[in-house]
Design a protein around this motif. Sequence first.
Motif, short mmCIF file in Angstrom:
data_model
loop_
_atom_site.label_atom_id
_atom_site.label_comp_id
_atom_site.label_asym_id
_atom_site.label_seq_id
_atom_site.Cartn_x
_atom_site.Cartn_y
_atom_site.Cartn_z
N UNK A 63 21.90 7.59 72.36
CA UNK A 63 21.93 8.90 73.01
C UNK A 63 23.06 9.03 74.02
N UNK A 64 24.03 8.11 73.96
CA UNK A 64 25.20 8.21 74.84
C UNK A 64 25.96 9.50 74.60
N UNK A 65 25.94 9.97 73.38
CA UNK A 65 26.52 11.28 73.03
C UNK A 65 25.44 12.37 73.07
N UNK A 100 22.44 17.01 63.63
CA UNK A 100 23.13 16.81 64.91
C UNK A 100 22.84 15.44 65.50
N UNK A 101 21.60 14.98 65.40
CA UNK A 101 21.27 13.64 65.89
C UNK A 101 22.10 12.60 65.16
N UNK A 105 24.88 9.82 66.37
CA UNK A 105 24.67 8.39 66.10
C UNK A 105 25.93 7.78 65.46
N UNK A 106 26.57 8.53 64.58
CA UNK A 106 27.80 8.05 63.95
C UNK A 106 28.89 7.83 65.00
N UNK A 175 23.39 10.92 56.80
CA UNK A 175 23.83 12.13 57.50
C UNK A 175 24.55 13.08 56.55
N UNK A 176 25.41 12.53 55.72
CA UNK A 176 26.13 13.38 54.76
C UNK A 176 25.18 14.07 53.79
#
Length: 251
Positions: A63-65, A100-101, A105-106, A175-176
């Motif tokens: 969750x740094x981003x 978005x999560x 994470x990426x 994610x993709x």
Amino acid sequence: MKNNFYLVLLLFLFTSCAEVQTFVNQYPIGQEKTLSSSEVSNGLKEALRIGSINAANILATKDGFYKDKAVKILLPQEAQNISKNIQMIPGGKDLIEKVEIRLNRAAEDAVKESAPIFAAAIKEMTITDAFTILKGNDDAATKYLQDKTYNKLKDLFLPKVRSSLNKKLLANMSTNESWSLLTNKYNQVAGSFAGKIANLEPVNIKLENYVTEKTLHALFLKIAEEEKQIRKDPIKRINDILKRVFGTLDK
């Protein structure tokens, strides 16, 4: 001051004029020792080393981003119509949140790889670079690092981001795949009669390029914040070389 006078007098009596001048230049009476070129260079390198490590560590945490509004990666601007018309897509709101999560994470995954490239760029800093940076703006060191490393980091991050976006996550879906599911549903609506009446435009964006650019932006933003703190806050100067070099900016 009186003691300094007697010290210089003794030096004139027992040493050559050239030696005395060298001493006075290095230790001006009533002033601190002048910073040497190597000290300035080492101080700036240390500031960049600490700033880049701290920035990467902050962003690389879970969750740094995602939980930092300043760097959180949202859907691409071109895809904002999806958010505006989410009620038209079955399960759309949940899909957006999951996408978005995973985008964030990426980014967290990729930013961990920055240290070696930063270290190489910092090592290459010249004396001229160092003095220019010291006298520059609050983000002068960050700008130097960005100029030296941006393209290399982009080349490094892109395959890492691509791999992360293709990694199976929740519900065994990457994610993709989540993005494709979301955009395909939206594009079906956009291509329908109702969608055309509503002037909906299909969305076709390559996520890996978008996430890579956002990751780089966030990384240099955080490094700039670290640099500004070292320049402005004596508490952030955690060793002697930082205190000595950046202490000159306090005067």
